[in-house]
Design a protein around this motif. Structure first.
Motif, PDB file in Angstrom:
ATOM      1  N   ALA A   1       0.731  -1.009  -0.181  1.00  0.00           N
ATOM      2  CA  ALA A   1      -0.074   0.164   0.173  1.00  0.00           C
ATOM      3  C   ALA A   1       0.767   1.309   0.042  1.00  0.00           C
ATOM      4  O   ALA A   1       0.387   2.463  -0.504  1.00  0.00           O
ATOM      5  N   GLY A   2       2.039   1.013   0.413  1.00  0.00           N
ATOM      6  CA  GLY A   2       3.099   2.226   0.238  1.00  0.00           C
ATOM      7  C   GLY A   2       3.685   2.397  -0.976  1.00  0.00           C
ATOM      8  O   GLY A   2       4.360   3.286  -1.189  1.00  0.00           O
ATOM      9  N   TYR A   3       3.560   1.312  -1.788  1.00  0.00           N
ATOM     10  CA  TYR A   3       4.266   1.514  -3.002  1.00  0.00           C
ATOM     11  C   TYR A   3       3.443   1.585  -4.163  1.00  0.00           C
ATOM     12  O   TYR A   3       3.624   2.731  -4.943  1.00  0.00           O
ATOM     13  N   TYR A   4       2.339   0.831  -4.500  1.00  0.00           N
ATOM     14  CA  TYR A   4       1.638   1.039  -5.741  1.00  0.00           C
ATOM     15  C   TYR A   4       0.449   2.211  -5.276  1.00  0.00           C
ATOM     16  O   TYR A   4      -0.817   1.800  -5.703  1.00  0.00           O
ATOM     17  N   LEU A   5       0.934   3.316  -5.191  1.00  0.00           N
ATOM     18  CA  LEU A   5      -0.304   4.287  -5.225  1.00  0.00           C
ATOM     19  C   LEU A   5      -0.888   4.723  -6.430  1.00  0.00           C
ATOM     20  O   LEU A   5      -0.287   4.493  -7.514  1.00  0.00           O
ATOM     21  N   GLY A   6      -2.251   4.923  -6.223  1.00  0.00           N
ATOM     22  CA  GLY A   6      -2.962   5.260  -7.523  1.00  0.00           C
ATOM     23  C   GLY A   6      -3.471   4.076  -8.100  1.00  0.00           C
ATOM     24  O   GLY A   6      -4.134   3.717  -9.127  1.00  0.00           O
ATOM     25  N   ALA A   7      -3.094   2.690  -7.697  1.00  0.00           N
ATOM     26  CA  ALA A   7      -3.436   1.605  -8.234  1.00  0.00           C
ATOM     27  C   ALA A   7      -5.028   1.535  -8.032  1.00  0.00           C
ATOM     28  O   ALA A   7      -5.440   2.005  -7.064  1.00  0.00           O
ATOM     29  N   PRO A   8      -6.023   1.046  -8.863  1.00  0.00           N
ATOM     30  CA  PRO A   8      -7.453   0.380  -8.523  1.00  0.00           C
ATOM     31  C   PRO A   8      -7.252  -0.448  -7.300  1.00  0.00           C
ATOM     32  O   PRO A   8      -6.365  -1.203  -7.338  1.00  0.00           O
ATOM     33  N   ASP A   9      -8.355  -0.407  -6.715  1.00  0.00           N
ATOM     34  CA  ASP A   9      -8.442  -1.144  -5.418  1.00  0.00           C
ATOM     35  C   ASP A   9      -8.312  -2.817  -5.793  1.00  0.00           C
ATOM     36  O   ASP A   9      -7.395  -3.455  -4.939  1.00  0.00           O
ATOM     37  N   GLU A  10      -8.927  -3.015  -6.802  1.00  0.00           N
ATOM     38  CA  GLU A  10      -9.094  -4.317  -7.119  1.00  0.00           C
ATOM     39  C   GLU A  10      -7.302  -4.867  -7.662  1.00  0.00           C
ATOM     40  O   GLU A  10      -7.055  -6.055  -7.264  1.00  0.00           O
TER      41      GLU A  10
ATOM     42  N   ARG B   1      -5.855 -13.647 -11.313  1.00  0.00           N
ATOM     43  CA  ARG B   1      -6.467 -12.159 -10.996  1.00  0.00           C
ATOM     44  C   ARG B   1      -5.410 -11.277 -11.655  1.00  0.00           C
ATOM     45  O   ARG B   1      -5.903 -10.421 -12.191  1.00  0.00           O
ATOM     46  N   LEU B   2      -4.004 -11.373 -11.508  1.00  0.00           N
ATOM     47  CA  LEU B   2      -3.076 -10.544 -12.028  1.00  0.00           C
ATOM     48  C   LEU B   2      -3.062 -10.670 -13.494  1.00  0.00           C
ATOM     49  O   LEU B   2      -2.962  -9.531 -14.265  1.00  0.00           O
ATOM     50  N   TYR B   3      -3.477 -11.926 -14.187  1.00  0.00           N
ATOM     51  CA  TYR B   3      -3.409 -11.825 -15.534  1.00  0.00           C
ATOM     52  C   TYR B   3      -4.966 -11.295 -16.130  1.00  0.00           C
ATOM     53  O   TYR B   3      -4.959 -11.068 -17.534  1.00  0.00           O
TER      54      TYR B   3
END
Length: 361
Positions: free
Chosen positions: A74-83, A148-150
């Motif tokens: 949560a400290g790294y991927y700022l701006g990422a969609p929640d999912e 999910r990642l794919y």
């Protein structure tokens, strides 16, 4: 310096950083941020660990929040969609559990169990839907992460990500062989291997779904972008080594920059720590230069077209998050129970791991 607490409250807690690990430049020049989804992220990843049977219920209850795995992402991927952030956080938690299984397979001399797991992970990486109900919870949870990642970006991104993680699995196998044979790699050998075992290019790949855009090769392989990405990951890996050194010496590890410096350059422990701090400091300084170059590259992509603006915006988002990695990694190491060796009953056995013969079924 205020740091985020191990709870879903918003009251900051002061974290005391030991002088040997303190990096004033990070505390001053890399302000910490946290994705607003974090409290929910923490709760859902805790539930996911239980549902996927990756940790026993008592260990989840006692240790999961304090390990701070979700804080790191949560400290790294700022701006990422929640999912997207949720999928990354669950995958990151899986990665730590996998790392612990790998360690226990080495400690308990289980080469057969490790070999089976290695081949199963390769297979699940290429066809995750076929492994969602695998008998080994670690394989099934990994397959869930991959499905999910794919789902976020085109097949070309999926293929690249899979290729990078196949390399990570094989690097873990090399580490397995080195540790079981007591082989301490040279500094140069270690640094090359570390880029794979730390999964430099996996975490960099995940910047793209966070930004909502797959970067074309010409952008992703641009020297300015690549250098900033590499330096952010090198900092994280080397700082991890600095903080992990007591834990890994206690556990008879052979894979740590400090251990390689001691073995192959004849340094004392104190000298190795000083040298690691020097290299980490140089890495931070070099990133600040590379960051400016990468942002200028991003600006140049905006050529007045819709596509140019999209790529420029995505690259800027990726570079901003490369910067976030510094503070996320730094504070993680001082908040996570993963590195609090002095509080463990047995310095060689983390209290949060399943120390039974997992994988031998």
């Amino acid at each position: 310096m205020p740091a985020f607490p191990h709870s879903t409250t918003s009251t900051p807690t002061a974290i005391a950083v030991p002088p040997s690990l303190s990096l004033p430049v990070i505390e001053a020049a890399f302000p910490r941020q946290l994705h607003p989804y974090w409290p929910r992220l923490q709760e859902k990843t805790r539930t996911w660990l239980l549902e996927k049977r990756l940790m026993p219920a008592d260990k989840v209850a006692e240790y999961a929040d304090g390990l701070c795995y979700t804080d790191l992402m949560a400290g790294y991927y700022l701006g990422a969609p929640d999912e997207v952030l949720q999928a990354i956080a669950d995958y990151s938690a899986w990665f730590f559990v996998w790392d612990d299984r790998h360690d226990r397979d080495i400690v308990h001399r289980r080469p057969g169990a490790w070999r089976r797991l290695r081949f199963r992970l390769h297979a699940a990486l290429d066809s995750p839907r076929d492994h969602l109900r695998h008998e080994d919870p670690l394989v099934a949870a990994f397959a869930d992460c991959m499905v999910r990642l794919y789902s976020f970006l085109p097949q070309s991104w999926n293929t690249r990500f899979a290729g990078h993680f196949h390399e990570v699995i094989e690097a873990y196998d090399r580490e397995f062989r080195n540790r079981t044979k007591g082989i301490i790699p040279t500094v140069e050998e270690y640094l090359a291997l570390r880029r794979l075992t730390f999964a430099h290019w996996i975490w960099t790949d995940l910047l793209e779904p966070s930004a909502g855009c797959e970067l074309p090769d010409g952008v992703r392989k641009n020297p300015a972008f690549q250098r900033a990405a590499l330096l952010s990951q090198e900092f994280a890996a080397w700082y991890n080594d600095l903080c992990s050194l007591p834990k890994e010496i206690a556990g008879d590890e052979v894979h740590n920059l400090g251990i390689s410096l001691i073995k192959h350059q004849g340094l004392t422990l104190e000298e190795a720590i000083r040298e690691m701090r020097r290299l980490i400091g140089k890495c931070v300084d070099a990133f600040l230069v590379a960051e400016d170059d990468a942002l200028r590259f991003a600006d140049g992509l905006d050529d007045g077209t819709v596509r140019g603006k999209e790529l420029s915006t995505a690259v800027r988002a990726c570079v901003r998050n490369m910067r976030n990695w510094f503070s996320a990694v730094y504070w993680f190491h001082h908040e996570s129970g993963r590195y609090m060796v002095d509080s463990w009953d047995d310095r060689s056995t983390p209290p949060y791991v399943n120390n039974e013969a997992a994988g031998e079924k």
